[in-house]
Structure formats: C-alpha cells, structure tokens
Motif scaffolding. Structure first.
Motif, PDB file in Angstrom:
ATOM      1  N   GLN A 161      -3.621 -18.400   4.097  1.00 11.90           N
ATOM      2  CA  GLN A 161      -3.482 -18.076   2.841  1.00 11.90           C
ATOM      3  C   GLN A 161      -2.829 -18.904   1.432  1.00 11.90           C
ATOM      4  O   GLN A 161      -3.413 -18.947   0.486  1.00 11.90           O
ATOM      5  CB  GLN A 161      -2.808 -16.557   2.809  1.00 11.90           C
ATOM      6  N   ALA A 189       0.264 -10.179   1.354  1.00  5.42           N
ATOM      7  CA  ALA A 189      -0.968  -9.627   1.882  1.00  5.42           C
ATOM      8  C   ALA A 189      -0.682  -8.688   3.403  1.00  5.42           C
ATOM      9  O   ALA A 189      -1.451  -7.885   3.576  1.00  5.42           O
ATOM     10  CB  ALA A 189      -1.994 -10.581   2.507  1.00  5.42           C
ATOM     11  N   ILE A 193      -2.006  -5.172   5.383  1.00  6.12           N
ATOM     12  CA  ILE A 193      -2.627  -5.372   6.532  1.00  6.12           C
ATOM     13  C   ILE A 193      -1.711  -4.311   7.325  1.00  6.12           C
ATOM     14  O   ILE A 193      -2.225  -3.484   8.331  1.00  6.12           O
ATOM     15  CB  ILE A 193      -2.085  -6.767   7.103  1.00  6.12           C
ATOM     16  N   SER A 215      -8.053  -4.687   1.331  1.00  2.78           N
ATOM     17  CA  SER A 215      -8.473  -6.074   1.205  1.00  2.78           C
ATOM     18  C   SER A 215      -8.802  -5.996  -0.286  1.00  2.78           C
ATOM     19  O   SER A 215      -8.587  -7.162  -1.149  1.00  2.78           O
ATOM     20  CB  SER A 215      -9.480  -6.534   1.989  1.00  2.78           C
ATOM     21  N   GLN A 255     -10.219 -12.309   1.243  1.00  2.30           N
ATOM     22  CA  GLN A 255      -9.306 -11.435   1.557  1.00  2.30           C
ATOM     23  C   GLN A 255      -9.857 -10.528   2.780  1.00  2.30           C
ATOM     24  O   GLN A 255      -8.947 -10.063   3.700  1.00  2.30           O
ATOM     25  CB  GLN A 255      -8.630 -10.731   0.419  1.00  2.30           C
ATOM     26  N   PHE A 256     -11.090 -10.249   2.799  1.00  4.50           N
ATOM     27  CA  PHE A 256     -11.750  -9.372   3.648  1.00  4.50           C
ATOM     28  C   PHE A 256     -11.582  -9.974   5.187  1.00  4.50           C
ATOM     29  O   PHE A 256     -11.445  -9.301   5.964  1.00  4.50           O
ATOM     30  CB  PHE A 256     -13.293  -9.078   3.251  1.00  4.50           C
ATOM     31  N   PHE A 259      -7.990 -10.099   6.333  1.00  2.57           N
ATOM     32  CA  PHE A 259      -7.431  -8.847   6.725  1.00  2.57           C
ATOM     33  C   PHE A 259      -7.894  -8.177   8.036  1.00  2.57           C
ATOM     34  O   PHE A 259      -7.148  -7.904   8.912  1.00  2.57           O
ATOM     35  CB  PHE A 259      -7.561  -7.875   5.596  1.00  2.57           C
TER      36      PHE A 259
END
Length: 267
Positions: A161, A189, A193, A215, A255-256, A259
C-alpha cells in the motif's frame, strides 16, 4: 672514537642537547597555529553545512514520530468516521497550518482531523492480527506458524500500500510527502479490513457485502487525501488533471484486490 685519558673511558661526538633555534620554533608554532585554526574553521563550516543538509533532507522526507501520536478520544472517533465513511465528511480535506519558527507547519492530529496519525493504523493492524488468530482458531487451523504467516502477510500488504501511494506521487511529479504520512495513509486500510473480518465472523455471507463497501470507502478516502497532497505540493496541478484522474482511479481500484487478499484469512 674512544680515549683513555685520566683512566676514564668516554665517547667523543656532538653534544647531546644542541642549542634550540628560536626562529624555527617561532615559525613552526605560527604555521601550525594557522593550519590548525584553518582546519578548525573549515571543519566547522563543513560539519555545519552537512548537518544543515542532513536536517533539511531528513525533515523533507521524515517527520517527528511524536507528531503522529498526539491524539485523543475525540480525534480517534472522528477520524474513524472519516476513514470508514468518507461520503459523510462534510468539511474540507485540507490540513491546518500554523507558524512555527518563522515557517508554516501543520497542526498535530489532536487539533486537525485531516492530519495523519500512526495510532489508528497501528491499533488497526494489531486488531487485524488478533482477529486473524481468532478466525484461524474457529477454523481449527490455528498455530504459531499460521499466525506468524498472517502477520507477515499483513506487513507485506502494508508495504504494498505504501509503495502504491508513493509510486502514485512520484508518477505525478510529487514525491515530497514525508514517509510517515504515506505509512499512516496506507495503514488506515486495516480499519476497513477489520470491519470486513468481523462481518465474516458474525455471518459469513455478510463478508461479500462488507468487504467491497470498505474497499470503496477506503478508495474514496485515499482519492480525497491524495488530491489534497497533490494540490498542496504541485504547481502544475491543472496541467495534469486528466492524468491524475486516471492514476487516482487506478489507486482506488487497487484497494479491492488488496482488501480481499488480506481479508481471506487462513489461505
């Protein structure tokens, strides 16, 4: 050459203590003093300039770690709302500045909701590891090796990240943001999560609704934050607006998979 006059044996030669040369000592002392003073002045100038250079570059890419832990309960609650539900944030996204030592400096997180902190990311990461161990125990797959592997996975995800955010800034010609700021933004993040993992523990099917939502929220939060960083650091912000949109969209879409990869515990 030896002599035996008077029944004593002696050695003839030059005297053991020759007469000193006053002019030589004077010139030597004066010369050494000039050289020593010159070297000291040069050393002070060199060390002073090098220390200023190091301080300027360190402060350019790093910040005081204590700055990122100046938080209170109110800040933590409000920051979690901004991170988890950025759509509901009605205020501005710019950071508050204040004059310190003749220069403008950012206010600490306790006074600015938009300031990055390391308290929430570290607590979220620790919560993520605890939830991972709990989930592994429910699946009957808990072991120190499995928990260590999940811990390593979490660190790798954090590093990825940070690399994504840092690469975004460099690709757009703005790599001036301090490293701790990027580490903090990347660590947020784990709040989303943890929500996804908790949803899975409560009801397995809710994971497939909570994780995409978290996400998306994290992507929106990072887009708003990175836009602010780019706007505050780049002078040609308007000239590269189209390129920025594509890069920010790529960051949000990234991000998808991140995650879902970190949320699939025990795999």
């Amino acid at each position: 050459m030896y002599s035996t006059m008077g029944g004593q044996t002696g050695v003839t030669g030059t005297p053991q203590n020759p007469q000193p040369n006053p002019f030589g000592n004077t010139f030597y002392g004066a010369g050494s003093g000039l050289i020593r003073s010159g070297l000291e002045a040069y050393g002070e100038r060199f060390l002073g300039s090098s220390s200023e250079f190091m301080q300027s570059n360190i402060s350019r890419y790093f910040s005081n770690p204590q700055y990122y832990f100046q938080v209170n309960d109110q800040y933590v609650r409000n920051k979690l709302k901004v991170v988890l539900f950025p759509f509901l944030h009605r205020g501005h996204w710019t950071r508050i500045t204040e004059p310190v030592g003749g220069r403008l400096s950012y206010k600490p997180p306790v006074y600015d909701i938009n300031a990055p902190d390391l308290y929430i990311p570290l607590m979220a990461f620790g919560t993520y590891i605890i939830l991972a161990g709990f989930s592994l125990g429910l699946m009957g797959r808990f072991s120190p090796e499995a928990l260590s592997l999940q811990f390593t996975r979490g660190l790798v995800g954090w590093v990825l990240q940070v690399m994504l955010l840092k690469g975004l800034l460099y690709s757009l010609g703005s790599g001036e943001a301090p490293l701790f700021d990027i580490v903090a933004y990347g660590g947020y993040a784990y709040t989303g999560i943890c929500i996804g993992v908790l949803a899975r523990l409560c009801w397995s099917y809710s994971y497939y609704f909570a994780m995409p939502l978290m996400s998306l929220c994290m992507g929106v939060f990072l887009v708003k934050t990175m836009k602010r960083v780019l706007f505050s650091e780049m002078r040609n912000y308007e000239k590269r607006s189209s390129r920025q949109h594509y890069v920010l969209l790529f960051m949000a879409l990234g991000q998808f998979p991140l995650f879902f990869w970190l949320g699939n515990l025990g795999l």
